[in-house]
Design a protein around this motif. Structure first.
Motif, PDB file in Angstrom:
ATOM      1  N   UNK A 129      55.480  64.920  86.918  1.00 24.72           N
ATOM      2  CA  UNK A 129      57.309  63.813  85.839  1.00 24.72           C
ATOM      3  C   UNK A 129      56.322  62.513  85.863  1.00 24.72           C
ATOM      4  N   UNK A 130      54.808  61.729  86.846  1.00 22.64           N
ATOM      5  CA  UNK A 130      54.735  59.878  86.269  1.00 22.64           C
ATOM      6  C   UNK A 130      53.650  60.857  86.608  1.00 22.64           C
ATOM      7  N   UNK A 131      52.323  61.094  85.089  1.00 17.68           N
ATOM      8  CA  UNK A 131      51.407  61.303  85.416  1.00 17.68           C
ATOM      9  C   UNK A 131      50.239  60.015  86.319  1.00 17.68           C
ATOM     10  N   UNK A 132      49.238  60.387  86.042  1.00 15.20           N
ATOM     11  CA  UNK A 132      48.284  59.393  86.022  1.00 15.20           C
ATOM     12  C   UNK A 132      47.397  57.956  85.070  1.00 15.20           C
ATOM     13  N   UNK A 133      47.168  56.981  85.538  1.00 13.43           N
ATOM     14  CA  UNK A 133      46.827  56.367  84.424  1.00 13.43           C
ATOM     15  C   UNK A 133      45.537  55.669  84.488  1.00 13.43           C
ATOM     16  N   UNK A 134      45.015  54.976  83.784  1.00 13.89           N
ATOM     17  CA  UNK A 134      43.145  54.934  83.672  1.00 13.89           C
ATOM     18  C   UNK A 134      43.531  53.205  85.000  1.00 13.89           C
ATOM     19  N   UNK A 135      42.450  52.684  85.216  1.00 14.98           N
ATOM     20  CA  UNK A 135      42.620  51.660  85.810  1.00 14.98           C
ATOM     21  C   UNK A 135      41.096  50.736  85.461  1.00 14.98           C
ATOM     22  N   UNK A 136      41.212  49.873  85.352  1.00 13.87           N
ATOM     23  CA  UNK A 136      40.230  48.747  85.485  1.00 13.87           C
ATOM     24  C   UNK A 136      40.522  47.780  86.033  1.00 13.87           C
ATOM     25  N   UNK A 213      44.854  63.219  85.153  1.00  6.81           N
ATOM     26  CA  UNK A 213      43.636  62.310  85.167  1.00  6.81           C
ATOM     27  C   UNK A 213      43.514  61.481  84.757  1.00  6.81           C
ATOM     28  N   UNK A 214      42.449  60.335  85.181  1.00 10.25           N
ATOM     29  CA  UNK A 214      42.534  59.281  84.757  1.00 10.25           C
ATOM     30  C   UNK A 214      41.655  58.679  85.354  1.00 10.25           C
ATOM     31  N   UNK A 215      41.079  57.746  84.668  1.00 10.91           N
ATOM     32  CA  UNK A 215      39.599  57.086  84.747  1.00 10.91           C
ATOM     33  C   UNK A 215      39.401  55.734  85.572  1.00 10.91           C
ATOM     34  N   UNK A 216      38.485  55.655  86.693  1.00 10.80           N
ATOM     35  CA  UNK A 216      38.728  54.376  86.937  1.00 10.80           C
ATOM     36  C   UNK A 216      37.628  53.403  86.841  1.00 10.80           C
ATOM     37  N   UNK A 217      37.365  52.376  86.378  1.00 13.11           N
ATOM     38  CA  UNK A 217      36.040  51.069  85.721  1.00 13.11           C
ATOM     39  C   UNK A 217      36.249  50.226  86.700  1.00 13.11           C
ATOM     40  N   UNK A 218      34.950  50.269  87.264  1.00 16.45           N
ATOM     41  CA  UNK A 218      34.869  48.956  88.521  1.00 16.45           C
ATOM     42  C   UNK A 218      33.417  47.870  87.790  1.00 16.45           C
ATOM     43  N   UNK A 219      34.138  47.145  87.516  1.00 18.60           N
ATOM     44  CA  UNK A 219      33.230  45.989  86.273  1.00 18.60           C
ATOM     45  C   UNK A 219      33.054  44.760  87.527  1.00 18.60           C
ATOM     46  N   UNK A 220      31.379  45.090  87.709  1.00 15.12           N
ATOM     47  CA  UNK A 220      30.523  43.731  88.362  1.00 15.12           C
ATOM     48  C   UNK A 220      30.915  42.282  87.629  1.00 15.12           C
ATOM     49  N   UNK A 221      31.888  41.451  89.238  1.00 19.58           N
ATOM     50  CA  UNK A 221      32.086  40.537  88.570  1.00 19.58           C
ATOM     51  C   UNK A 221      31.693  38.727  89.768  1.00 19.58           C
ATOM     52  N   UNK A 222      32.396  38.189  89.534  1.00 19.03           N
ATOM     53  CA  UNK A 222      32.042  36.924  89.967  1.00 19.03           C
ATOM     54  C   UNK A 222      32.670  36.678  91.328  1.00 19.03           C
ATOM     55  N   UNK A 223      33.257  37.356  91.776  1.00 24.71           N
ATOM     56  CA  UNK A 223      33.777  37.023  93.565  1.00 24.71           C
ATOM     57  C   UNK A 223      32.916  37.403  94.612  1.00 24.71           C
ATOM     58  N   UNK A 224      33.364  36.088  95.235  1.00 24.29           N
ATOM     59  CA  UNK A 224      32.775  35.761  96.368  1.00 24.29           C
ATOM     60  C   UNK A 224      33.244  36.442  97.336  1.00 24.29           C
ATOM     61  N   UNK A 225      32.570  36.896  98.814  1.00 23.47           N
ATOM     62  CA  UNK A 225      33.685  38.007  99.549  1.00 23.47           C
ATOM     63  C   UNK A 225      34.549  37.079 100.417  1.00 23.47           C
TER      64      UNK A 225
END
Length: 1451
Positions: A129-136, A213-225
């Protein structure tokens, strides 16, 4: 959960006493009947205690002592009853709670059952009824995927990542799955780059399944631990533009001092509340602010202060700033030298003190040895410890330990410690090292013995494994006892703790035995850790050890004894061998680049120390003070102009290796005398993956745009897991190619790569990191990407694109390429409809000034493969001053050449010549000469094999290049001109003549067409030169070209042979005249001078007639002044002489001379075959050959098909033209034009549909053209459709059946071969062909003699195919032999569906006649051309039947 278990859990969480636990467990272990009796008894006891007090009867009166005793006993009983009452009350409450929970659970189940019964919902397949959606998302942030699913019965949802199920247990805490009211979610905590994938939710019930189905894209960011994610309304660090200004350079410090590394910058926008995010790294390890490193950012600068320097701080420091465009960074090396020793000659302090294998009372301390150059060798180390919070250090070892490890035991459980190390040599003790980080003595297995259980999603209950062991009191025996460290000074015993451990604190007892009884070795120490160092063993003896577990209840059984252990170094343990060759090259005015070969025996190498010494000095100084891991190092801080030598030592836990050999002395000067900026190459770029097998990757990259002053001779590759920041060296030894196989990878992991280029000046800056590449085995049937796209000959409307073939070919070989182009702002479109077979393409029709990008896709039988990496943008615009290749003939030497003048060039540029875009290197057919901007390619003995496209490009420029296609017509024209230049003649208008003048004077004269004032000449009479005199007046006239000699008083004695030899520059000629009387006393002479005649078999004859000869008269032939010796001397008495020249071609051009002589005199006749004479002879041959030419016939070859035209004689000098559909064909790789002595042919390689049509050959002589034709249209050739393997392995006495399906129209003929010999059908080997479709070879009762290479030849008149099979026969009982590595079945296809007219191959009506005179042989043979024409008596070589495409016999 069972009631008893629940009570147990709750009891643990509230930390109840051991006694209460015992009561509850004892209570829970009884049966229900016993439970009822106990409850009644306890109830009565409680009621008795609740009754009011009563008066003691008189008979129960007691004395004072008895009362005191009674009260004492009553007091104890009362306390026991109170305790029982309290426990019973607690149990009643717990029981009531459990009963209520059970009742509620039953009620809920009944209500749910009623609800399900009343439900009127119909069965339904799952539906989203509600499908997955992509995330970045950014790296280290969570992401939640959710969907809503309907269906009845309620669907079960499973989650997948990249087609593989998501397993939460594979990474505890990583994934969390929830399902509430039809809403299903997958939460991924702290995403990393490798989480980039396609995720799918699969809902399933009894009526089917569905997927979202949905895609997940992980970008390298500048976040400190642990830094929270800022709100979108806040300005992120990645929104800032940062430009670094003044950057810190190579720095030098001293132990105990301090240093500041500063980098100024411009930040836009510069907001005081949003400072830039700056991260400092040492050797790719992130530094954190603390007492050893102070980090500040602000005020337009980033600062790192190291207030307490130690040699541990030495390394490569990198400042990485997060900006709008990604990251910007700067790196420089910090050197930290030893402080002054406390005692002269003492060694430097050890480095990198770390603690390992931490246990309750034991820790293993390790360190790295310091460098020793001029100091005495280190004899050992002292290890010190102090408790955290105390300033007092205590020494751990009484005598120095020689290796860089020491086990410290006897620590206090739960106490924190610091450690340091001091080195010892004959001069004294070093300064102490920097202390280690704080270490707490705890049992590392303690945490593993804890289990955390969540109740109702809120409360956490912690359970120890000990609590689950029941009533076990005695511990089990330890296991796996062994020696984890074996050295001369000590050994370390290790074992696994027992299971169960018992219910009391545990300690260990160790025993040893050498000979005799077991002896306890830790009598005074209670060991609490499963580690123990043993120091007092005797050398040369072997010991066994065993261990007991013990607690207050007793001791366990002994563990299994260890194998015999001897206190000596383990085999192979020693210092590394010395490093290999050391090479030093110039870098800057104060630094040198040093590289070396690693040691042959590294023995757990830690790194290297590099030392330097001035030439002539015996003093060595350390270049680095902390072991360096790589095999290349830039030594800074050298004195400009001085000359140094270098050496290297390898380091491991045992110490330093022997020194390497010294490098060659090198003066410290800037590399190539250029600035530092250009000394090393720029960064490579365009890193791409070419293939992957799941454990390794093949990557490629583009070369740097700037070479840096010398040839690039090395590339270094580094890698890192995409989820980490630490780079690891891939190749310690440099690679010279721009592809590299990276091994030792983990399947499913993302990796990043960077590459550095090196030259004589050193190693350049690294490339930008590649995009994350997933290590996943390629299984696609189509090819991988082409790579290394490059451009040549960029002009306003055209360019040439080149590429390299893919490494991964897929399921079959690559057959061609598709090139796609996109104009800026437009979509990609293919440039070629059909795949091209070579790795280059000329692109025409471009718009001048427009920008284009390109992609290349490889094609095989399975389809079109993956596109290459997009090329760099290229603008269709020629460089200013661009010139093209010029083709010509050298006027002095006659050499045919191609020359090119570059419009621009750099000091390091090279001219790279190619033929058909394959680089020419060390080719004997050409010579290349380069001077400045000009390069010249000269052909050596050029012929038709030199036809093709020649190109040149200039390296280290902005794309200076050009090309020129050498055609056959142009080559023939230049060959003729070349011959005339190399063999120039003075053209004669009139040969030598005479006329009789008055008074008996005779005038001899000849006339040249032209002559220069520098002309020289000689008159020769009977081999004697005559000079001008009163009797012989000699003169010439340049204007008229007349040379003359007037002889006074001509008489009978003047009869002789008169010759004039002329030289005009390099040109020469001669002419002769014989004057004799009536012949009786005259000289032999030519009655008719030399001329040519072409015989009917195309043999060229030079003929002449002689007169006034006798038997003693000698006749000689010459060519270019070299005598031609015939097997049978010419018969001058016949009156005519002929010189036959068979297989006439360009090599037969030359100056021919016939000389006739005897004792009476001599005569000479010359004939020059060149220029127009040569053309006339060729035309005469062409007339005879063209008249005899057969119609074109088809021949199948391994490469494709060949159209052949038989004739009496063919040479490439005959003017021929091949046409396809009335369009002239030029020789190329696709359609090669050539011939043999008896035929002309055209080879069509890998024919396709567009090669169908009408073909013809035109053979042209001086007056007419002879045309022969062939119609190539569609029919089916014979071929093998399928069924045959490459290799067959069979046991003796079995029956072998080779069966396949054949096809062709008309039906093909089938022939079988074994080891290239035709197989004849017998009872043993039976050949059948059923329905002209199924061909088989059946061999019954095979033997070892039947092993061999079998093949089948399927052929009809339109072509055929040849397939090979390898058969191996082995005896019964033998191991089945491994199949031989076989290639793809050898097949020789000809174009499918081609129609060939039934024209038989013509036979020659008359055999080639023998020449009238034997073929001449020169004393000094003329050099044989590179491609000699076959002899007339040999037929055109036809392939044997054993070849892939046998030639059909000529009819």
């Amino acid at each position: 959960m069972h009631f008893n278990q629940k009570k147990h859990v709750s009891h643990v969480s509230h930390h109840s006493s051991h006694t209460t636990k015992h009561v509850v467990k004892e209570h829970s272990s009884r049966k229900s009947s016993s439970k009822s009796v106990n409850q009644v008894q306890h109830t009565h006891a409680t009621e008795a205690m609740a009754e009011p007090a009563y008066t003691v009867p008189a008979f129960r009166q007691r004395s004072a002592d008895e009362i005191e005793e009674y009260q004492r006993v009553s007091s104890h009983v009362g306390k026991g009853l109170a305790s029982i009452q309290k426990e019973l009350h607690r149990m009643k409450v717990a029981t009531k709670t459990q009963v209520e929970n059970i009742a509620i659970t039953r009620e809920v189940q009944e209500m749910m059952h009623k609800k399900m019964t009343l439900s009127t919902e119909t069965d339904k397949a799952p539906d989203f009824m509600v499908a997955l959606r992509p995330h970045t998302v950014w790296e280290k942030t969570p992401v939640k995927l959710f969907c809503t699913v309907g269906g009845h019965p309620r669907p079960i949802v499973k989650w997948y990542k990249g087609g593989k199920p998501v397993d939460p247990l594979s990474a505890p805490g990583k994934y969390k799955m929830e399902s509430k009211y039809g809403v299903h979610s997958l939460i991924i905590s702290r995403c990393v780059v490798s989480d980039t994938a396609e995720y799918s939710a699969v809902a399933t019930n009894s009526h089917g399944s569905t997927t979202s189905k949905a895609s997940v894209t992980v970008k390298r960011g500048g976040w400190v631990e642990n830094q929270p994610i800022p709100h979108m309304t806040v300005i992120h660090h990645s929104k800032l533009e940062i430009t670094m200004l003044d950057r810190f350079g190579v720095s030098f410090g001293t132990e105990g001092g301090s240093i500041r590394l500063v980098c100024t910058m411009v930040v836009v926008p510069d907001l005081p509340n949003v400072p830039p995010l700056a991260q400092w790294y040492r050797d790719d390890k992130l530094l954190k602010a603390g007492k050893l490193a102070e980090i500040k950012v602000g005020g337009g600068a980033a600062t790192l202060t190291l207030p307490h320097l130690a040699k541990d701080d030495e390394g490569l420091y990198t400042l990485r700033m997060w900006t709008k465009d990604g990251t910007t960074e700067h790196s420089a090396y910090l050197f930290v030298k030893d402080a002054a020793p406390s005692v002269a000659g003492a060694p430097g302090a050890p480095i990198s003190i770390k603690a390992f294998d931490i246990n309750s009372d034991y820790v293993l301390v390790a360190w790295k040895p310091p460098n020793t150059t001029n100091e005495a060798a280190i004899t050992g180390y002292f290890v010190d410890k102090r408790e955290s919070g105390s300033a007092t250090w205590s020494q751990c070892n009484d005598s120095p330990v020689r290796i860089c490890k020491y086990p410290v035991h006897g620590l206090k459980v739960g106490h924190a410690y610091h450690f340091r190390v001091r080195a010892v040599n004959s001069a004294g003790i070093s300064r102490p090292s920097r202390e280690s980080d704080k270490v707490t003595a705890l049992d590392p297995a303690e945490r593993e013995r804890l289990q955390v259980i969540k109740l109702d999603g809120k409360h956490e209950v912690v359970i120890k494994d000990d609590d689950l062991e029941g009533y076990v009191t005695l511990p089990g025996e330890p296991t796996d006892m062994h020696a984890s460290e074996i050295f001369k000074s000590y050994i370390v015993l290790s074992w696994k703790p027992p299971s169960p451990r018992g219910r009391a604190p545990l300690w260990y007892i160790i025993e040893k035995v050498c000979t005799g009884a077991w002896q306890r070795i830790n009598t005074a120490v209670k060991l609490q850790s499963p580690r123990y160092p043993v120091f007092d063993l005797e050398a040369g003896k072997k010991y066994q050890f065993r261990v007991y577990s013990e607690n207050l209840y007793g001791a366990s059984e002994a563990s299994k004894p260890t194998d015999p252990i001897e206190k000596v170094d383990e085999h192979g343990k020693s210092v590394p061998s010395a490093p290999g060759q050391v090479v030093a090259t110039r870098n800057t005015k104060s630094s040198v680049f040093v590289q070396w070969d690693p040691p042959k025996h590294p023995n757990h190498l830690m790194g290297y120390y590099i030392d330097a010494s001035l030439v002539g000095s015996k003093t060595w100084a350390p270049c680095n003070h902390k072991p360096y891991k790589h095999t290349r190092f830039v030594v800074h801080g050298l004195t400009p102009g001085e000359t140094y030598v270098f050496r290297v030592q390898a380091v491991n836990v045992y110490g330093l290796s022997d020194e390497s050999q010294e490098s060659t002395p090198i003066a410290v000067e800037p590399a190539l005398k250029r600035g530092v900026e250009y000394a090393t190459p720029s960064a490579p770029h365009g890193i791409t993956m070419l293939s992957c097998d799941g454990a390794s990757m093949i990557i490629a990259w583009n070369s740097p745009k700037h070479g840096g002053g010398s040839k690039i001779n090395a590339y270094y590759v580094d890698k890192r897991d995409a989820d980490s920041l630490a780079w690891k060296e891939v190749n310690s030894a440099p690679t010279k190619t721009r592809t590299y196989t990276v091994d030792g990878l983990t399947e499913g992991t993302f990796y990043e790569f960077k590459v550095q280029a090196g030259n004589l000046a050193g190693v350049g800056v690294p490339s930008a990191p590649s995009t994350p590449l997933k290590c996943e085995a390629w299984t696609s049937a189509v090819p991988g990407p082409a790579y290394d796209l490059a451009f040549r000959e960029v002009r306003g409307d055209s360019l040439v694109i080149l590429w390299k073939a893919p490494v991964y070919t897929g399921a079959s070989a690559v057959t061609g390429y598709i090139v796609e182009m996109a104009k800026k702002g437009h979509h990609y479109h293919p440039l070629n409809e059909e795949a091209i077979g070579h790795c280059y393409l000329q692109v025409n029709g471009l718009e001048a000034g427009a920008e284009y990008t390109f992609k290349v896709k490889a094609v095989n039988a399975e389809g079109v493969g993956k596109a290459s990496q997009t090329s760099e943008p290229v603008v269709a615009k020629a460089l200013p001053g661009t010139q093209e290749i010029q083709c010509g003939v050298d006027e002095d030497t006659g050499d045919i050449f191609l020359s090119f003048e570059a419009c621009e060039i750099s000091e390091t540029s090279n001219f790279a010549w190619s033929k058909n875009y394959k680089e020419i290197s060390d080719c004997p057919r050409v010579a290349i000469e380069t001077k400045g901007k000009h390069s010249k390619l000269t052909f050596v003995n050029p012929d038709v094999s030199d036809l093709g496209a020649f190109s040149v490009h200039v390296t280290d420029t902005e794309g200076v290049s050009a090309s020129h296609t050498l055609t056959e017509d142009a080559l023939n024209t230049m060959l003729e001109l070349s011959y005339n230049i190399r063999h120039p003649i003075v053209p004669l208008k009139h040969q030598l003549n005479y006329e009789v003048l008055e008074k008996g004077h005779v005038r001899f004269w000849l006339q040249c067409l032209k002559m220069s004032p520098a002309v020289t000449y000689r008159f020769i009479v009977n081999d004697k030169e005559v000079t001008s005199s009163d009797s012989h007046k000699i003169s010439h006239d340049v204007n008229t070209g007349v040379i003359q000699m007037t002889v006074d008083h001509f008489s009978k004695a003047s009869e002789a042979t008169y010759t004039v030899q002329i030289h005009d520059g390099r040109a020469k000629n001669q002419s002769s005249l014989v004057l004799v009387g009536d012949g009786e006393r005259g000289c032999p002479h030519f009655a008719e001078y030399l001329s040519y005649h072409v015989d009917d078999d195309c043999t060229v004859l030079l003929v002449c007639k002689v007169a006034n000869v006798k038997k003693e008269t000698v006749f000689h032939w010459f060519k270019d002044e070299e005598e031609i010796v015939l097997e049978t001397p010419p018969n001058v008495m016949s009156g005519s002489v002929a010189l036959p020249i068979s297989l006439f071609s360009r090599k037969d051009q030359g100056h021919y001379k016939a000389k006739l002589s005897d004792d009476r005199g001599k005569d000479t006749s010359v004939f020059d075959i060149s220029g127009q004479v040569f053309d006339d002879i060729i035309n005469a041959i062409a007339h005879i050959a063209g008249s005899s030419a057969s119609e074109l016939v088809l021949q199948c070859t391994p490469e494709g098909i060949r159209l052949q035209c038989y004739m009496k004689y063919y040479t490439e000098e005959i003017r021929t033209a091949w046409l396809h559909k009335d369009s002239k064909i030029s020789s190329s790789e696709k359609m090669r034009i050539a011939g043999t002595a008896e035929m002309a042919w055209m080879q069509i390689r890998e024919p396709s549909e567009k090669e169908k049509g009408h073909y013809s050959i035109q053979i042209m002589d001086a007056t007419k053209s002879h045309t022969r034709t062939f119609d190539l249209s569609g029919q089916d050739r014979g071929r093998v459709v399928g069924g045959l393997p490459d290799v067959v392995t069979i046991m003796e006495q079995k029956t072998l059946s080779l069966t396949c399906t054949v096809w062709g129209d008309p039906s093909p003929e089938v022939t079988w071969f074994k080891n290239e010999n035709e197989v004849v059908s017998t009872e043993h080997a039976k050949i059948t062909l059923e329905a002209n479709k199924f061909a088989s070879l059946t061999i019954t009762a095979v033997t070892s003699e039947d092993s061999g290479k079998y093949s089948i030849n399927v052929r009809n008149k339109y072509g055929g195919e040849f397939v090979e099979i390898t058969v191996s026969v082995y005896k019964q009982g033998e191991t089945t032999p491994a199949p031989l590595a076989s290639k793809t079945p050898a097949q020789t296809p000809t174009p499918a569906q081609t129609h060939i007219p039934q024209t038989p191959t013509p036979s020659l009506k008359s055999p080639t006649p023998s020449p009238k005179s034997p073929t001449p042989t020169a004393k000094s043979p003329t050099p044989t051309p590179k491609s000699p024409t076959p002899t007339r008596r040999v037929k055109s070589p036809s392939p044997a039947r054993s070849l892939k495409s046998p030639t059909p016999p000529r009819k």
